[in-house]
Design a protein around this motif. Structure first.
Motif, PDB file in Angstrom:
ATOM      1  N   PHE A   1      20.765   0.845 -11.533  1.00  0.00           N
ATOM      2  CA  PHE A   1      20.963   1.831 -10.453  1.00  0.00           C
ATOM      3  C   PHE A   1      19.518   2.573 -10.437  1.00  0.00           C
ATOM      4  CE2 PHE A   1      22.170   5.693  -8.597  1.00  0.00           C
ATOM      5  CZ  PHE A   1      22.671   5.216  -7.133  1.00  0.00           C
TER       6      PHE A   1
ATOM      7  N   ILE B   1      16.516   2.988  -7.362  1.00  0.00           N
ATOM      8  CA  ILE B   1      16.224   4.282  -6.603  1.00  0.00           C
ATOM      9  C   ILE B   1      14.906   4.759  -6.417  1.00  0.00           C
ATOM     10  CG2 ILE B   1      16.939   5.601  -8.435  1.00  0.00           C
ATOM     11  CD1 ILE B   1      18.382   7.307  -6.357  1.00  0.00           C
ATOM     12  N   PRO B   2      14.282   5.113  -5.349  1.00  0.00           N
ATOM     13  CA  PRO B   2      12.853   5.323  -5.230  1.00  0.00           C
ATOM     14  C   PRO B   2      12.880   6.747  -5.832  1.00  0.00           C
ATOM     15  CG  PRO B   2      13.717   4.706  -2.989  1.00  0.00           C
ATOM     16  CD  PRO B   2      14.912   4.695  -4.144  1.00  0.00           C
TER      17      PRO B   2
ATOM     18  N   PHE C   1      11.102   9.187  -4.944  1.00  0.00           N
ATOM     19  CA  PHE C   1      11.173  10.409  -4.193  1.00  0.00           C
ATOM     20  C   PHE C   1      12.487  10.763  -3.643  1.00  0.00           C
ATOM     21  CE2 PHE C   1      10.488   6.757  -1.447  1.00  0.00           C
ATOM     22  CZ  PHE C   1      11.467   7.160  -0.526  1.00  0.00           C
ATOM     23  N   LEU C   2      13.440   9.844  -3.703  1.00  0.00           N
ATOM     24  CA  LEU C   2      14.998  10.154  -3.424  1.00  0.00           C
ATOM     25  C   LEU C   2      15.444  10.755  -4.500  1.00  0.00           C
ATOM     26  CD1 LEU C   2      17.371   9.649  -1.366  1.00  0.00           C
ATOM     27  CD2 LEU C   2      17.643   7.469  -2.481  1.00  0.00           C
TER      28      LEU C   2
ATOM     29  N   VAL D   1      14.637  14.327  -4.546  1.00  0.00           N
ATOM     30  CA  VAL D   1      15.316  15.122  -3.372  1.00  0.00           C
ATOM     31  C   VAL D   1      16.782  15.149  -3.703  1.00  0.00           C
ATOM     32  CG1 VAL D   1      15.953  14.983  -1.102  1.00  0.00           C
ATOM     33  CG2 VAL D   1      13.755  14.544  -1.719  1.00  0.00           C
ATOM     34  N   LEU D   2      17.478  14.335  -4.429  1.00  0.00           N
ATOM     35  CA  LEU D   2      18.923  14.582  -4.785  1.00  0.00           C
ATOM     36  C   LEU D   2      18.816  15.478  -5.900  1.00  0.00           C
ATOM     37  CD1 LEU D   2      20.229  10.762  -4.560  1.00  0.00           C
ATOM     38  CD2 LEU D   2      20.506  12.689  -3.065  1.00  0.00           C
TER      39      LEU D   2
ATOM     40  N   MET E   1      16.950  17.670  -6.647  1.00  0.00           N
ATOM     41  CA  MET E   1      16.835  19.246  -6.042  1.00  0.00           C
ATOM     42  C   MET E   1      18.330  19.695  -5.439  1.00  0.00           C
ATOM     43  SD  MET E   1      13.633  19.839  -3.856  1.00  0.00           S
ATOM     44  CE  MET E   1      12.217  20.774  -4.243  1.00  0.00           C
ATOM     45  N   TYR E   2      18.778  18.800  -4.447  1.00  0.00           N
ATOM     46  CA  TYR E   2      19.868  19.171  -3.712  1.00  0.00           C
ATOM     47  C   TYR E   2      21.147  19.584  -4.663  1.00  0.00           C
ATOM     48  CZ  TYR E   2      23.816  18.721  -0.699  1.00  0.00           C
ATOM     49  OH  TYR E   2      25.104  19.187   0.077  1.00  0.00           O
TER      50      TYR E   2
ATOM     51  N   ILE F   1      20.023  23.532  -5.157  1.00  0.00           N
ATOM     52  CA  ILE F   1      20.703  24.015  -4.154  1.00  0.00           C
ATOM     53  C   ILE F   1      22.415  24.435  -4.352  1.00  0.00           C
ATOM     54  CG2 ILE F   1      21.148  23.914  -1.717  1.00  0.00           C
ATOM     55  CD1 ILE F   1      18.487  22.266  -1.316  1.00  0.00           C
TER      56      ILE F   1
ATOM     57  N   VAL G   1       2.256  11.688  -8.157  1.00  0.00           N
ATOM     58  CA  VAL G   1       1.863  11.978  -6.926  1.00  0.00           C
ATOM     59  C   VAL G   1       3.001  12.655  -6.195  1.00  0.00           C
ATOM     60  CG1 VAL G   1       0.705  11.244  -5.010  1.00  0.00           C
ATOM     61  CG2 VAL G   1      -0.138  10.366  -6.986  1.00  0.00           C
ATOM     62  N   VAL G   2       4.155  11.662  -6.357  1.00  0.00           N
ATOM     63  CA  VAL G   2       5.339  11.929  -5.148  1.00  0.00           C
ATOM     64  C   VAL G   2       5.983  13.396  -5.586  1.00  0.00           C
ATOM     65  CG1 VAL G   2       7.305  11.021  -4.495  1.00  0.00           C
ATOM     66  CG2 VAL G   2       5.404   9.656  -4.756  1.00  0.00           C
TER      67      VAL G   2
ATOM     68  N   THR H   1       4.063  16.527  -5.568  1.00  0.00           N
ATOM     69  CA  THR H   1       4.266  17.012  -4.076  1.00  0.00           C
ATOM     70  C   THR H   1       5.332  17.460  -3.632  1.00  0.00           C
ATOM     71  OG1 THR H   1       2.582  14.916  -3.683  1.00  0.00           O
ATOM     72  CG2 THR H   1       3.575  16.226  -1.534  1.00  0.00           C
ATOM     73  N   ILE H   2       6.573  16.982  -4.093  1.00  0.00           N
ATOM     74  CA  ILE H   2       7.906  17.548  -3.621  1.00  0.00           C
ATOM     75  C   ILE H   2       8.104  18.922  -4.449  1.00  0.00           C
ATOM     76  CG2 ILE H   2      10.307  17.165  -3.791  1.00  0.00           C
ATOM     77  CD1 ILE H   2       9.833  14.306  -3.867  1.00  0.00           C
TER      78      ILE H   2
END
Lengths: 272, 311
Positions: free
Chosen positions: B141, B145-146, B148-149, B152-153, B155-156, B160, B251-252, B255-256
């Motif tokens: 898995f 999964i990329p 960047f995803l 973001v996950l 982070m979420y 958050i 890089v990704v 940036t995030i």
């Protein structure tokens, strides 16, 4: 053993074909217009009319994910196909004729391989400016080198075998020898390599779009959808989760297909 | 061994030379005139005279080869040109950013090795048990999964939902580094686990292991002194290969999370059309990548002397 591997390969081939059919038929499957903004349903959670919810402009996420499948899958498959054909052709020519062409192409490959593929792609796409075509150029820039090297090394091995000398003595042309005697013998590992690269290419393509170097808004693509939605992740987590799930699912299927293809080749190889 | 190292270093010269040509050409494949781009990024209104002056100043009116030679001389002296945006030297910016990226990348490689070696061995020893399937599923898995995803996950869920970490990592402190480091380390750890499992399994099936077992040697001894040692060779290669994905991943991820490293710098420069920085980025990353590959090859030979005999 062989049957089991073959069945697994066919299973994932069907799954991948299914995904491609869904992508192909996406314009007819979408429940709503993927580009229509609706101020009445901004940031709506998943419901009957919008099964995956809507984004900050009130666009249907399910429709956008479906349309995004078309972009992601076809760009990745097309790119792998082009780099595979170019790389194999160059590699076969280099291996068969050697000489100056071989030296030039292989040095070029060395130079392109002195950078990680994705780093080169980011730099090239960044300099060219973001668009689908530029992202594909950027990813394909160094993509062909793997096939060229593999094809060349395979040709060098096969060239020494007796059936090639026999064909030469029988008066076959170079074109005939390459296409009927060499290619069928070396194509297996190359195809396996190409299959297992589809998943990586898809991730790379989505990554470029995520960075804003690939597909441009408002066009539907998974990477750029996630990038658009991450700013208001707190309010509409579904706008990230559904395209994300679509990427993971699709990439998994193509990766498993690649693994199965590799196993199949191993088994077939033993069988000979 | 000495001859081999010398030969490899000599082979490096044309590759690095090619890399500089590639880097220099980047400016030429970009659409438009470099002088105009520089003036645009300095946010000035462009007149015909200014454009001509700038072209002369940048040496664009001279032949291509001469431009390249001048640029190369500067680069060899450690001068990567001047930023279009603020007129500061590119080299200083790049080395400051490189320090941050190196910190991030090295710590995430360290963490992924720390996690994946025990997991890989455990999974191989307990082949086809429930835990093995679980570890295999997770590592597969993690490969699909990329990055960047994943970022973001993370982070979420960690910023958050539970507020464990700050969302942005602008300052570069340790607490701010944990999240970007995890985002880089997880896919890497998954790949390592898969490979280490495969390698250990292969070693476990070899005759020397059967031999030792039948002689009654302690299983732990077999595993840690022999199997792991033989597997080490391919683990070293893996670490070398992971540098490439680390560079692209940085890089990704930077940036995030806003981590002030090479990736963030290059993305900001791409947005601002500040090409000398992009060139510096390509050149530095390319050189590091080539050198690490060389080191990997050398350590590979050092650890497995059989390789030397074959050539």
């Amino acid at each position: 053993m062989k049957n089991k591997v073959k069945k697994r390969f066919l299973f994932f081939l069907c799954l991948a074909a299914g995904l491609m059919i869904i992508a192909l038929l996406a314009p007819y499957l979408v429940p709503n217009d993927p580009y229509e903004t609706n101020p009445l349903v901004l940031k709506a959670p998943p419901c009957a009319k919008y099964p995956f919810g809507t984004d900050k402009f009130g666009r249907c996420i399910l429709s956008r994910v479906l349309m995004g499948a078309q972009t992601s899958i076809f760009c990745a498959v097309l790119l792998v196909l082009i780099t595979f054909l170019v790389g194999t052709l160059l590699g076969v020519l280099c291996g068969y004729y050697e000489g100056i062409l071989d030296a030039l192409v292989m040095r070029l490959a060395d130079i392109l391989m002195s950078l990680p593929e994705m780093v080169l792609a980011i730099a090239v796409a960044g300099v060219l400016g973001g668009s689908i075509v530029n992202a594909m150029i950027a990813l394909g820039f160094a993509g062909w080198t793997t096939y060229a090297r593999l094809a060349k090394s395979q040709v060098l091995i096969r060239k020494k075998e007796y059936f090639i000398s026999a064909a030469k003595m029988g008066g076959c042309s170079d074109l005939h020898i390459i296409s009927f005697h060499i290619l069928p013998n070396i194509i297996g590992p190359l195809i396996v390599n190409a299959t297992s690269k589809i998943g990586t290419t898809m991730i790379g393509f989505a990554g470029l779009s995520f960075l804003g170097l690939g597909v441009q808004v408002p066009m539907a693509e998974w990477g750029s959808m996630i990038n658009e939605a991450r700013a208001y992740l707190q309010l509409t987590p579904w706008a990230v989760l559904f395209p994300g799930a679509a990427i993971v699912l699709t990439v998994s299927v193509f990766n498993l297909l690649g693994d199965a293809a590799r196993d199949l080749l191993d088994v077939e190889g033993c069988h000979e | 061994m000495k001859n081999y190292i010398l030969k490899r270093i000599l082979q490096l010269v044309p590759v690095l030379f090619g890399l500089t040509i590639l880097t220099f050409l980047l400016l030429y494949i970009s659409p438009g005139d470099p002088a105009q781009k520089k003036l645009v990024s300095m946010e000035q209104t462009i007149t015909e005279d200014m454009l001509e002056d700038m072209q002369k100043e940048m040496g664009l009116d001279r032949p291509f080869i001469q431009q390249y030679a001048d640029w190369l001389t500067d680069v060899l002296h450690g001068d990567f040109g001047i930023c279009y945006r603020d007129g500061l030297p590119v080299a200083g910016k790049i080395f400051k950013a490189l320090k941050n990226t190196a910190l991030l990348a090295l710590s995430s490689i360290f963490v992924s090795i720390l996690v994946s070696i025990p997991l890989g061995i455990y999974s191989a020893v307990h082949q086809n048990r429930l835990t093995d399937y679980f570890i295999r599923f997770i590592s597969f898995f993690g490969n699909s999964i990329p990055n960047f995803l994943l970022a973001v996950l993370l982070m979420y869920f960690l910023c958050i939902q539970t507020k464990l970490f700050p969302v942005l990592s602008k300052g570069g402190s340790f607490r701010e580094m944990i999240l970007p480091m995890m985002a880089l380390a997880i896919p890497n750890a998954c790949r390592f686990t898969r490979q280490i499992r495969a390698e250990v399994l292969e070693q476990l099936g070899k005759e020397y292991v059967h031999g030792m077992r039948s002689r009654g040697v302690n299983e732990r001894f077999v595993l840690y002194r022999n199997v792991l040692r033989s597997a080490m060779v391919s683990i070293i290669t893996l670490i070398g290969l992971s540098i490439g994905s680390m560079m692209a991943g940085s890089v990704v991820i930077e940036t995030i999370f806003g981590w002030p490293g090479m990736g963030k710098l290059v993305m900001d420069s791409i947005t601002a059309r500040d090409y000398p920085v992009v060139q510096g980025f390509v050149l530095i990353f390319g050189t590091i990548y080539v050198l690490i590959n060389l080191l990997t090859d050398i350590s590979y030979r050092y650890l497995d002397p059989r390789v030397e005999k074959e050539i």
